[in-house]
Design a protein around this motif. Structure first.
Motif, PDB file in Angstrom:
ATOM      1  N   UNK A  67       0.848  -1.193   0.000  1.00  0.00           N
ATOM      2  CA  UNK A  67       0.000   0.000   0.000  1.00  0.00           C
ATOM      3  C   UNK A  67       0.880   1.238   0.000  1.00  0.00           C
ATOM      4  N   UNK A  68       0.510   2.190  -0.806  1.00  0.00           N
ATOM      5  CA  UNK A  68       1.244   3.444  -0.936  1.00  0.00           C
ATOM      6  C   UNK A  68       2.722   3.209  -1.259  1.00  0.00           C
ATOM      7  N   UNK A  69       2.982   2.237  -2.101  1.00  0.00           N
ATOM      8  CA  UNK A  69       4.351   1.926  -2.503  1.00  0.00           C
ATOM      9  C   UNK A  69       4.387   1.825  -4.023  1.00  0.00           C
ATOM     10  N   UNK A  70       5.082   2.764  -4.640  1.00  0.00           N
ATOM     11  CA  UNK A  70       5.159   2.733  -6.102  1.00  0.00           C
ATOM     12  C   UNK A  70       6.312   1.873  -6.607  1.00  0.00           C
ATOM     13  N   UNK A  71       7.044   1.231  -5.681  1.00  0.00           N
ATOM     14  CA  UNK A  71       8.182   0.389  -6.044  1.00  0.00           C
ATOM     15  C   UNK A  71       7.912  -1.084  -5.726  1.00  0.00           C
ATOM     16  N   UNK A  72       6.727  -1.543  -5.986  1.00  0.00           N
ATOM     17  CA  UNK A  72       6.364  -2.927  -5.691  1.00  0.00           C
ATOM     18  C   UNK A  72       7.014  -3.848  -6.730  1.00  0.00           C
ATOM     19  N   UNK A  73       7.638  -4.906  -6.236  1.00  0.00           N
ATOM     20  CA  UNK A  73       8.284  -5.903  -7.078  1.00  0.00           C
ATOM     21  C   UNK A  73       7.597  -7.249  -6.893  1.00  0.00           C
ATOM     22  N   UNK A  74       7.725  -8.151  -7.858  1.00  0.00           N
ATOM     23  CA  UNK A  74       7.276  -9.522  -7.609  1.00  0.00           C
ATOM     24  C   UNK A  74       8.048 -10.101  -6.417  1.00  0.00           C
ATOM     25  N   UNK A  75       7.407 -10.961  -5.659  1.00  0.00           N
ATOM     26  CA  UNK A  75       7.987 -11.467  -4.416  1.00  0.00           C
ATOM     27  C   UNK A  75       9.355 -12.110  -4.607  1.00  0.00           C
ATOM     28  N   UNK A  76       9.511 -12.922  -5.639  1.00  0.00           N
ATOM     29  CA  UNK A  76      10.799 -13.590  -5.848  1.00  0.00           C
ATOM     30  C   UNK A  76      11.899 -12.590  -6.209  1.00  0.00           C
ATOM     31  N   UNK A  77      11.574 -11.591  -6.999  1.00  0.00           N
ATOM     32  CA  UNK A  77      12.555 -10.570  -7.366  1.00  0.00           C
ATOM     33  C   UNK A  77      12.937  -9.754  -6.135  1.00  0.00           C
ATOM     34  N   UNK A  78      11.949  -9.418  -5.317  1.00  0.00           N
ATOM     35  CA  UNK A  78      12.201  -8.659  -4.091  1.00  0.00           C
ATOM     36  C   UNK A  78      13.150  -9.425  -3.176  1.00  0.00           C
ATOM     37  N   UNK A  82      14.838  -3.027  13.725  1.00  0.00           N
ATOM     38  CA  UNK A  82      13.734  -2.090  13.539  1.00  0.00           C
ATOM     39  C   UNK A  82      14.288  -0.767  13.035  1.00  0.00           C
ATOM     40  N   UNK A  83      13.417   0.013  12.390  1.00  0.00           N
ATOM     41  CA  UNK A  83      13.829   1.340  11.971  1.00  0.00           C
ATOM     42  C   UNK A  83      14.004   2.216  13.214  1.00  0.00           C
ATOM     43  N   UNK A  84      14.942   3.160  13.200  1.00  0.00           N
ATOM     44  CA  UNK A  84      15.098   4.071  14.339  1.00  0.00           C
ATOM     45  C   UNK A  84      13.858   4.943  14.510  1.00  0.00           C
ATOM     46  N   UNK A  85      13.748   5.551  15.678  1.00  0.00           N
ATOM     47  CA  UNK A  85      12.571   6.378  15.978  1.00  0.00           C
ATOM     48  C   UNK A  85      12.771   7.842  15.623  1.00  0.00           C
ATOM     49  N   UNK A  86      13.848   8.192  14.936  1.00  0.00           N
ATOM     50  CA  UNK A  86      14.103   9.590  14.634  1.00  0.00           C
ATOM     51  C   UNK A  86      13.284  10.116  13.465  1.00  0.00           C
ATOM     52  N   UNK A  87      12.623   9.242  12.727  1.00  0.00           N
ATOM     53  CA  UNK A  87      11.747   9.655  11.628  1.00  0.00           C
ATOM     54  C   UNK A  87      10.591   8.657  11.550  1.00  0.00           C
ATOM     55  N   UNK A  88       9.605   8.987  10.754  1.00  0.00           N
ATOM     56  CA  UNK A  88       8.446   8.111  10.614  1.00  0.00           C
ATOM     57  C   UNK A  88       8.851   6.790   9.960  1.00  0.00           C
ATOM     58  N   UNK A  89       8.169   5.739  10.378  1.00  0.00           N
ATOM     59  CA  UNK A  89       8.435   4.419   9.810  1.00  0.00           C
ATOM     60  C   UNK A  89       8.188   4.398   8.312  1.00  0.00           C
ATOM     61  N   UNK A  90       7.179   5.143   7.884  1.00  0.00           N
ATOM     62  CA  UNK A  90       6.849   5.161   6.460  1.00  0.00           C
ATOM     63  C   UNK A  90       7.957   5.828   5.639  1.00  0.00           C
ATOM     64  N   UNK A  91       8.643   6.797   6.232  1.00  0.00           N
ATOM     65  CA  UNK A  91       9.754   7.439   5.529  1.00  0.00           C
ATOM     66  C   UNK A  91      10.872   6.440   5.287  1.00  0.00           C
ATOM     67  N   UNK A  92      11.234   5.707   6.334  1.00  0.00           N
ATOM     68  CA  UNK A  92      12.254   4.677   6.169  1.00  0.00           C
ATOM     69  C   UNK A  92      11.785   3.604   5.197  1.00  0.00           C
ATOM     70  N   UNK A  93      10.521   3.228   5.284  1.00  0.00           N
ATOM     71  CA  UNK A  93       9.974   2.215   4.381  1.00  0.00           C
ATOM     72  C   UNK A  93      10.034   2.646   2.930  1.00  0.00           C
ATOM     73  N   UNK A  94       9.754   3.926   2.680  1.00  0.00           N
ATOM     74  CA  UNK A  94       9.818   4.436   1.308  1.00  0.00           C
ATOM     75  C   UNK A  94      11.240   4.373   0.754  1.00  0.00           C
ATOM     76  N   UNK A  95      12.210   4.769   1.570  1.00  0.00           N
ATOM     77  CA  UNK A  95      13.594   4.740   1.102  1.00  0.00           C
ATOM     78  C   UNK A  95      14.115   3.311   0.967  1.00  0.00           C
ATOM     79  N   UNK A  96      13.649   2.429   1.828  1.00  0.00           N
ATOM     80  CA  UNK A  96      14.033   1.023   1.690  1.00  0.00           C
ATOM     81  C   UNK A  96      13.472   0.451   0.390  1.00  0.00           C
TER      82      UNK A  96
END
Length: 129
Positions: free
Chosen positions: A8-19, A101-115
């Motif tokens: 959800x809200x991820x424009x970089x979705x890959x097939x599971x095996x490729x990911x 886990x992602x650090x608490x210095x920024x939102x989890x979604x921000x780290x998730x987007x960059x990941x």
């Protein structure tokens, strides 16, 4: 923590095996760097003990092939990691490689987007997609 990608809200979705291939290639980064160093110091394979063996010994060629295999992957990961801003690099790297886990210095979604961006770029550059 299992390896999953946000859909959800991820424009970089890959097939599971490729990911998963991209994730494990990133996790293998430290070993590949170590193999790059070892490729220059490696000794030839032991002979099979037969007096008229059919194997051709060419240690230089073997070292070059092994080194080029790892050099490309390491260069791609380094290049793609530069797409992540400096303040998020440590959190993204530790989340992928050490499953922290992602650090608490920024939102989890921000780290998730960059990941997601980082993994997508690695998969694209390694021609997995």
């Amino acid at each position: 923590m299992r390896d999953y990608q946000r859909t959800k809200n991820n424009k970089y979705v890959l097939p599971q095996t490729v990911y998963l291939q991209a994730i494990y290639k990133i996790r293998d980064y430290d070993r590949m760097v170590l193999e790059l160093e070892r490729a220059l110091e490696s000794s030839p394979e032991p002979s099979d003990g037969m007096p008229k063996g059919t194997g051709i010994s060419n240690p230089t060629e073997r070292a070059v092939i092994k080194r080029s295999k790892y050099l490309n992957d390491v260069a791609v990961i380094d290049k793609c990691f530069n797409t992540v801003p400096n303040e998020y690099k440590k959190g993204v790297w530790n989340n992928i490689v050490f499953r922290e886990r992602f650090p608490d210095d920024a939102a989890r979604s921000t780290y998730g987007n960059y990941k997601a961006l980082f993994v997508f770029e690695v998969a694209k550059e390694l021609c997995l997609i």
